[in-house]
Design a protein around this motif. Structure first.
Motif, PDB file in Angstrom:
ATOM      1  N   ILE A  64      -5.321 -58.724 -10.701  1.00  0.00           N
ATOM      2  CA  ILE A  64      -5.271 -60.022 -10.019  1.00  0.00           C
ATOM      3  C   ILE A  64      -6.673 -60.608  -9.873  1.00  0.00           C
ATOM      4  CG2 ILE A  64      -4.773 -61.163  -7.822  1.00  0.00           C
ATOM      5  CD1 ILE A  64      -2.384 -59.355  -7.491  1.00  0.00           C
ATOM      6  N   ALA A  65      -7.626 -59.770  -9.428  1.00  0.00           N
ATOM      7  CA  ALA A  65      -8.987 -60.257  -9.200  1.00  0.00           C
ATOM      8  C   ALA A  65      -9.679 -60.655 -10.498  1.00  0.00           C
ATOM      9  CB  ALA A  65      -9.807 -59.181  -8.477  1.00  0.00           C
ATOM     10  N   SER A  66      -9.491 -59.870 -11.560  1.00  0.00           N
ATOM     11  CA  SER A  66     -10.181 -60.147 -12.817  1.00  0.00           C
ATOM     12  C   SER A  66      -9.708 -61.439 -13.457  1.00  0.00           C
ATOM     13  CB  SER A  66     -10.006 -58.976 -13.792  1.00  0.00           C
ATOM     14  OG  SER A  66      -8.646 -58.820 -14.142  1.00  0.00           O
ATOM     15  N   TRP A  67      -8.476 -61.878 -13.140  1.00  0.00           N
ATOM     16  CA  TRP A  67      -8.005 -63.170 -13.632  1.00  0.00           C
ATOM     17  C   TRP A  67      -8.357 -64.282 -12.642  1.00  0.00           C
ATOM     18  CZ3 TRP A  67      -5.148 -67.203 -11.934  1.00  0.00           C
ATOM     19  CH2 TRP A  67      -4.798 -68.163 -12.883  1.00  0.00           C
ATOM     20  N   GLY A 183      -1.004 -57.094 -12.869  1.00  0.00           N
ATOM     21  CA  GLY A 183      -1.757 -57.966 -11.978  1.00  0.00           C
ATOM     22  C   GLY A 183      -2.213 -59.245 -12.652  1.00  0.00           C
ATOM     23  N   ILE A 184      -2.740 -59.131 -13.875  1.00  0.00           N
ATOM     24  CA  ILE A 184      -3.160 -60.325 -14.615  1.00  0.00           C
ATOM     25  C   ILE A 184      -1.958 -61.218 -14.910  1.00  0.00           C
ATOM     26  CG2 ILE A 184      -4.132 -61.136 -16.803  1.00  0.00           C
ATOM     27  CD1 ILE A 184      -5.855 -58.630 -16.847  1.00  0.00           C
ATOM     28  N   HIS A 185      -0.856 -60.609 -15.322  1.00  0.00           N
ATOM     29  CA  HIS A 185       0.350 -61.348 -15.684  1.00  0.00           C
ATOM     30  C   HIS A 185       0.873 -62.151 -14.493  1.00  0.00           C
ATOM     31  CE1 HIS A 185       4.238 -61.242 -18.263  1.00  0.00           C
ATOM     32  NE2 HIS A 185       4.301 -62.260 -17.425  1.00  0.00           N
ATOM     33  N   VAL A 186       1.003 -61.512 -13.337  1.00  0.00           N
ATOM     34  CA  VAL A 186       1.570 -62.210 -12.184  1.00  0.00           C
ATOM     35  C   VAL A 186       0.635 -63.300 -11.682  1.00  0.00           C
ATOM     36  CG1 VAL A 186       0.683 -60.638 -10.389  1.00  0.00           C
ATOM     37  CG2 VAL A 186       2.804 -61.888 -10.006  1.00  0.00           C
ATOM     38  N   ALA A 187      -0.679 -63.070 -11.742  1.00  0.00           N
ATOM     39  CA  ALA A 187      -1.629 -64.095 -11.308  1.00  0.00           C
ATOM     40  C   ALA A 187      -1.556 -65.321 -12.219  1.00  0.00           C
ATOM     41  CB  ALA A 187      -3.044 -63.521 -11.285  1.00  0.00           C
ATOM     42  N   PHE A 188      -1.564 -65.089 -13.530  1.00  0.00           N
ATOM     43  CA  PHE A 188      -1.539 -66.187 -14.490  1.00  0.00           C
ATOM     44  C   PHE A 188      -0.244 -66.994 -14.398  1.00  0.00           C
ATOM     45  CE2 PHE A 188       0.127 -67.282 -18.787  1.00  0.00           C
ATOM     46  CZ  PHE A 188      -0.626 -68.440 -18.983  1.00  0.00           C
ATOM     47  N   GLN A 189       0.895 -66.299 -14.423  1.00  0.00           N
ATOM     48  CA  GLN A 189       2.172 -67.011 -14.433  1.00  0.00           C
ATOM     49  C   GLN A 189       2.435 -67.724 -13.109  1.00  0.00           C
ATOM     50  OE1 GLN A 189       3.895 -67.923 -16.745  1.00  0.00           O
ATOM     51  NE2 GLN A 189       4.459 -66.371 -18.241  1.00  0.00           N
ATOM     52  N   PHE A 219      -8.494 -65.364 -19.170  1.00  0.00           N
ATOM     53  CA  PHE A 219      -8.037 -64.247 -19.992  1.00  0.00           C
ATOM     54  C   PHE A 219      -9.220 -63.593 -20.712  1.00  0.00           C
ATOM     55  CE2 PHE A 219      -3.600 -65.637 -19.592  1.00  0.00           C
ATOM     56  CZ  PHE A 219      -2.975 -64.399 -19.527  1.00  0.00           C
ATOM     57  N   THR A 220     -10.116 -64.423 -21.250  1.00  0.00           N
ATOM     58  CA  THR A 220     -11.298 -63.881 -21.919  1.00  0.00           C
ATOM     59  C   THR A 220     -12.178 -63.132 -20.929  1.00  0.00           C
ATOM     60  OG1 THR A 220     -11.265 -65.721 -23.492  1.00  0.00           O
ATOM     61  CG2 THR A 220     -13.311 -64.463 -23.308  1.00  0.00           C
ATOM     62  N   ALA A 221     -12.402 -63.740 -19.763  1.00  0.00           N
ATOM     63  CA  ALA A 221     -13.243 -63.112 -18.748  1.00  0.00           C
ATOM     64  C   ALA A 221     -12.618 -61.818 -18.240  1.00  0.00           C
ATOM     65  CB  ALA A 221     -13.471 -64.080 -17.588  1.00  0.00           C
ATOM     66  N   ALA A 222     -11.292 -61.806 -18.070  1.00  0.00           N
ATOM     67  CA  ALA A 222     -10.608 -60.609 -17.569  1.00  0.00           C
ATOM     68  C   ALA A 222     -10.775 -59.445 -18.536  1.00  0.00           C
ATOM     69  CB  ALA A 222      -9.132 -60.906 -17.340  1.00  0.00           C
ATOM     70  N   ALA A 223     -10.636 -59.720 -19.842  1.00  0.00           N
ATOM     71  CA  ALA A 223     -10.805 -58.655 -20.838  1.00  0.00           C
ATOM     72  C   ALA A 223     -12.216 -58.083 -20.790  1.00  0.00           C
ATOM     73  CB  ALA A 223     -10.498 -59.204 -22.231  1.00  0.00           C
ATOM     74  N   ILE A 224     -13.213 -58.961 -20.604  1.00  0.00           N
ATOM     75  CA  ILE A 224     -14.600 -58.499 -20.531  1.00  0.00           C
ATOM     76  C   ILE A 224     -14.836 -57.716 -19.241  1.00  0.00           C
ATOM     77  CG2 ILE A 224     -17.003 -59.246 -20.363  1.00  0.00           C
ATOM     78  CD1 ILE A 224     -16.213 -61.674 -22.085  1.00  0.00           C
ATOM     79  N   LEU A 225     -14.316 -58.230 -18.124  1.00  0.00           N
ATOM     80  CA  LEU A 225     -14.543 -57.586 -16.834  1.00  0.00           C
ATOM     81  C   LEU A 225     -13.959 -56.181 -16.782  1.00  0.00           C
ATOM     82  CD1 LEU A 225     -13.913 -60.544 -14.338  1.00  0.00           C
ATOM     83  CD2 LEU A 225     -16.052 -59.301 -14.678  1.00  0.00           C
TER      84      LEU A 225
END
Length: 236
Positions: A64-67, A183-189, A219-225
């Motif tokens: 969630i935080a990384s997104w 976490g990324i999925h739920v934050a984005f959607q 999404f790019t930043a999350a992958a890097i983080l």
């Protein structure tokens, strides 16, 4: 919406119905995956991306935080450039709808989709394929399933699903936990549905700018983080 006898996806009743349906959907998916893991005899739930309760919770919060952090930063920059986000409803209504959407997305989309594609399917593929092939094949299966369930989608939707599959597959590979992807999925959607579907948030810029702030940058930043954090965790 059929169960709620409503064609309005933003209605409170529709969101409550999605949440209740989500409990059944997520419960069924988890039950099937447990049966498959036990039936195979050579896999464990950890192979599908589960660790411990505390570890999975930390991974979920990391997702969630990384997104969210890069998304908020991007919208802040867009605001400075004259494209603000505005909330035209009372605070109580905003937080109610936000909470309903969050749990509706979590239970009907994020948990079942990630446990299947970035969890069990990726674990099975990893027994036979190199890492990047795993990401590619599960992405193709994810996109094909989305197209089938929706009865066809636009090329833009296909590219979005493909980007999600690749990034979330990479996050699963790097972190070893499916819950970071959840976490990324739920934050984005959740954020996307708030901006594009519901009337409680108004964005002053174009839909293309909104998609950059919701999709491309975070999404790019999350992958890097998650890559950086995983390297530091390994060194520690």
């Amino acid at each position: 919406m059929a169960l709620n006898n409503s064609t309005d996806p933003t209605a409170h009743g529709t969101l409550w119905t999605r949440i209740l349906s989500g409990f059944a959907i997520s419960g069924l998916v988890i039950a099937v995956l447990v049966i498959l893991v036990r039936w195979s005899g050579r896999r464990s739930l950890s192979a599908a991306g589960f660790t411990t309760a505390s570890g999975d919770l930390r991974a979920f919060a990391l997702g969630i935080a990384s997104w969210s952090v890069p998304a908020v930063a991007t919208f802040f920059v867009l605001r400075l450039l004259g494209n603000p986000l505005q909330i035209p409803v009372a605070a109580a209504e905003f937080w109610l709808v936000f909470g309903l959407i969050f749990f509706a997305v979590l239970l009907t989309e994020a948990i079942p989709e990630e446990l299947v594609f970035r969890g069990y399917v990726s674990a099975v593929l990893a027994e036979r394929l190199p890492s990047w092939w795993v990401i590619g094949v599960q992405t193709a299966l994810f996109v094909a399933t989305a197209v089938f369930l929706r009865g066809g989608v636009s090329p833009l939707d296909v590219s979005l699903f493909a980007a999600m599959g690749i990034v979330l597959g990479y996050v699963r590979l790097v972190t070893g936990s499916v819950w970071t992807a959840v976490g990324i999925h739920v934050a984005f959607q959740s954020a996307s549905q708030l901006v594009f579907t519901h009337g409680i948030i108004e964005f002053g810029g174009s839909p293309e700018l909104a998609m950059i702030a919701l999709g491309g940058v975070p999404f790019t930043a999350a992958a890097i983080l998650v890559s950086v954090l995983d390297v530091r965790k390994t060194r520690d």
